[in-house]
Design a protein around this motif. Structure first.
Motif, mmCIF file in Angstrom:
data_model
loop_
_atom_site.group_PDB
_atom_site.id
_atom_site.type_symbol
_atom_site.label_atom_id
_atom_site.label_comp_id
_atom_site.label_asym_id
_atom_site.label_seq_id
_atom_site.Cartn_x
_atom_site.Cartn_y
_atom_site.Cartn_z
ATOM 1 N N THR A 1 -6.477 124.325 36.343
ATOM 2 C CA THR A 1 -6.197 123.096 35.602
ATOM 3 C C THR A 1 -6.055 121.902 36.538
ATOM 4 O OG1 THR A 1 -5.046 124.373 33.892
ATOM 5 C CG2 THR A 1 -4.594 122.013 33.971
ATOM 6 N N TYR A 2 -5.403 122.112 37.673
ATOM 7 C CA TYR A 2 -5.188 121.029 38.632
ATOM 8 C C TYR A 2 -6.418 120.739 39.482
ATOM 9 C CZ TYR A 2 -0.146 121.326 37.641
ATOM 10 O OH TYR A 2 1.082 121.309 37.040
ATOM 11 N N ASP A 3 -7.237 121.759 39.739
ATOM 12 C CA ASP A 3 -8.435 121.596 40.564
ATOM 13 C C ASP A 3 -9.541 120.993 39.694
ATOM 14 O OD1 ASP A 3 -10.441 121.763 42.468
ATOM 15 O OD2 ASP A 3 -10.776 123.909 42.163
ATOM 16 N N GLN A 4 -9.455 119.699 39.465
ATOM 17 C CA GLN A 4 -10.310 119.053 38.478
ATOM 18 C C GLN A 4 -11.788 119.024 38.852
ATOM 19 O OE1 GLN A 4 -8.726 115.315 36.952
ATOM 20 N NE2 GLN A 4 -6.670 115.914 37.558
ATOM 21 N N ASP A 5 -12.084 119.018 40.166
ATOM 22 C CA ASP A 5 -13.491 118.968 40.569
ATOM 23 C C ASP A 5 -14.069 120.345 40.896
ATOM 24 O OD1 ASP A 5 -12.243 119.531 42.950
ATOM 25 O OD2 ASP A 5 -12.978 117.766 44.023
ATOM 26 N N ASN A 6 -13.292 121.398 40.604
ATOM 27 C CA ASN A 6 -13.753 122.781 40.811
ATOM 28 C C ASN A 6 -14.173 123.060 42.251
ATOM 29 O OD1 ASN A 6 -13.515 123.330 37.988
ATOM 30 N ND2 ASN A 6 -15.461 122.288 37.666
ATOM 31 N N SER A 7 -13.461 122.460 43.194
ATOM 32 C CA SER A 7 -13.807 122.635 44.603
ATOM 33 C C SER A 7 -13.183 123.890 45.205
ATOM 34 C CB SER A 7 -13.336 121.415 45.410
ATOM 35 O OG SER A 7 -11.916 121.338 45.416
ATOM 36 N N GLY A 8 -12.238 124.492 44.483
ATOM 37 C CA GLY A 8 -11.517 125.630 45.037
ATOM 38 C C GLY A 8 -10.296 125.204 45.829
ATOM 39 N N HIS A 9 -10.048 123.893 45.866
ATOM 40 C CA HIS A 9 -8.880 123.336 46.547
ATOM 41 C C HIS A 9 -8.296 122.209 45.698
ATOM 42 C CE1 HIS A 9 -11.195 125.152 49.843
ATOM 43 N NE2 HIS A 9 -10.033 125.341 50.433
ATOM 44 N N ASP B 1 -6.867 118.565 46.201
ATOM 45 C CA ASP B 1 -6.652 117.500 47.171
ATOM 46 C C ASP B 1 -5.453 116.651 46.754
ATOM 47 O OD1 ASP B 1 -7.495 115.606 45.249
ATOM 48 O OD2 ASP B 1 -9.560 115.634 45.973
ATOM 49 N N PHE B 2 -5.090 115.678 47.571
ATOM 50 C CA PHE B 2 -3.869 114.923 47.302
ATOM 51 C C PHE B 2 -3.960 114.112 46.009
ATOM 52 C CE2 PHE B 2 -1.014 111.224 47.825
ATOM 53 C CZ PHE B 2 0.189 111.911 47.867
ATOM 54 N N ASN B 3 -5.121 113.554 45.730
ATOM 55 C CA ASN B 3 -5.267 112.802 44.483
ATOM 56 C C ASN B 3 -5.029 113.696 43.273
ATOM 57 O OD1 ASN B 3 -5.910 110.626 46.065
ATOM 58 N ND2 ASN B 3 -7.978 110.340 45.265
ATOM 59 N N GLU B 4 -5.611 114.895 43.294
ATOM 60 C CA GLU B 4 -5.412 115.838 42.188
ATOM 61 C C GLU B 4 -3.944 116.245 42.090
ATOM 62 O OE1 GLU B 4 -9.735 118.121 42.035
ATOM 63 O OE2 GLU B 4 -8.279 118.696 43.572
ATOM 64 N N PHE B 5 -3.310 116.406 43.236
ATOM 65 C CA PHE B 5 -1.899 116.773 43.293
ATOM 66 C C PHE B 5 -1.036 115.706 42.615
ATOM 67 C CE2 PHE B 5 2.166 116.700 45.705
ATOM 68 C CZ PHE B 5 2.606 117.999 45.474
ATOM 69 N N ILE B 6 -1.273 114.436 42.946
ATOM 70 C CA ILE B 6 -0.499 113.334 42.366
ATOM 71 C C ILE B 6 -0.817 113.163 40.884
ATOM 72 C CG2 ILE B 6 -0.249 110.818 42.350
ATOM 73 C CD1 ILE B 6 1.403 112.157 44.483
ATOM 74 N N GLU B 7 -2.081 113.310 40.530
ATOM 75 C CA GLU B 7 -2.462 113.170 39.122
ATOM 76 C C GLU B 7 -1.821 114.259 38.263
ATOM 77 O OE1 GLU B 7 -6.678 113.107 39.536
ATOM 78 O OE2 GLU B 7 -6.679 111.044 40.309
ATOM 79 N N ALA B 8 -1.664 115.460 38.830
ATOM 80 C CA ALA B 8 -1.000 116.548 38.115
ATOM 81 C C ALA B 8 0.480 116.222 37.914
ATOM 82 C CB ALA B 8 -1.146 117.857 38.881
ATOM 83 N N ILE B 9 1.127 115.687 38.940
ATOM 84 C CA ILE B 9 2.530 115.277 38.820
ATOM 85 C C ILE B 9 2.662 114.185 37.768
ATOM 86 C CG2 ILE B 9 4.444 114.108 40.012
ATOM 87 C CD1 ILE B 9 3.563 115.520 42.575
ATOM 88 N N ASN B 10 1.718 113.266 37.776
ATOM 89 C CA ASN B 10 1.747 112.148 36.831
ATOM 90 C C ASN B 10 1.687 112.628 35.385
ATOM 91 O OD1 ASN B 10 1.529 109.178 36.302
ATOM 92 N ND2 ASN B 10 -0.449 109.779 35.469
ATOM 93 N N VAL B 11 0.780 113.568 35.114
ATOM 94 C CA VAL B 11 0.641 114.089 33.750
ATOM 95 C C VAL B 11 1.871 114.894 33.353
ATOM 96 C CG1 VAL B 11 -0.670 115.645 32.265
ATOM 97 C CG2 VAL B 11 -1.865 114.084 33.796
#
Length: 200
Positions: free
Chosen positions: A76-84, A86-96
């Motif tokens: 769910t957090y790995d929005q670009d399906n990269s297998g990792h 990144d910090f932007n995804e990490f912050i966006e997950a906290i935001n939601v």
């Protein structure tokens, strides 16, 4: 040159990345910088792997039988399906997660349920996520009775949100139905452990 020990520089987020996150989230500059220092200290590469995520998740929310739900949450957090993550995804997950907007919580729930990430939820996917959450939080264990209960719950929710009865639920269907039906909203959100009450 004496016995001075070299100090590791404090990680600093770039102005461009900070500006982007300030525009796209409701998190303050001070908080973003704080989280960046923590994230980069724990993950110097800037790419949080699934293994690192699962380790951190187990420390933050220790439960038995949580491997399955960890996989779903990571996806769910790995929005670009990269297998990792990144910090932007990490912050966006906290935001939601922090958001008080029901629509934001429902869209996060949709990503959790959309296991194959094809933009639609099927009943089997909803049941699989509910099964993983049950295994982590319940003391009932696994049995035929428990499995039937999970399937019945998934079917009840799915039938209510699949308005055109095509066997698939889009994000718009999920949001539109849940915003009009507090009972189904609470069942969807409580199943994801995001919130228990509408608007909370």
């Amino acid at each position: 040159m004496g016995n001075k020990q070299s100090r590791t520089p404090t990680p600093r987020i770039s102005p461009e990345q900070l500006e982007y996150l300030l525009k796209t989230t409701n998190i303050t500059s001070k908080e973003i910088k704080h989280w960046y220092r923590i994230y980069m200290t724990e993950c110097p590469s800037g790419q949080l792997s699934k293994e690192q995520f699962c380790k951190i998740y187990a420390e933050i929310a220790p439960h038995k039988n949580q491997n399955a739900i960890q996989e779903h949450i990571f996806r769910t957090y790995d929005q670009d399906n990269s297998g990792h993550i990144d910090f932007n995804e990490f912050i966006e997950a906290i935001n939601v997660t922090r958001s008080s907007k029901p629509e934001d919580k429902l869209r996060m729930a949709f990503r959790l349920y959309d296991i194959d990430q094809n933009g639609c939820i099927e009943e089997r996917e909803m049941a699989e996520v509910m099964r993983a959450l049950h295994a982590m939080t319940s003391r009932d264990g696994s049995s035929t009775a428990v499995e039937e209960k999970i399937k019945a719950r998934a079917k009840r929710v799915f039938d209510r949100v699949d308005k055109n009865h095509d066997g698939q639920v889009t994000v718009d269907e999920l949001v539109n139905v849940c915003m009009r039906d507090p009972e189904i909203y609470n069942m969807v959100i409580s199943s994801t452990k995001t919130s228990g009450k509408k608007g909370s």
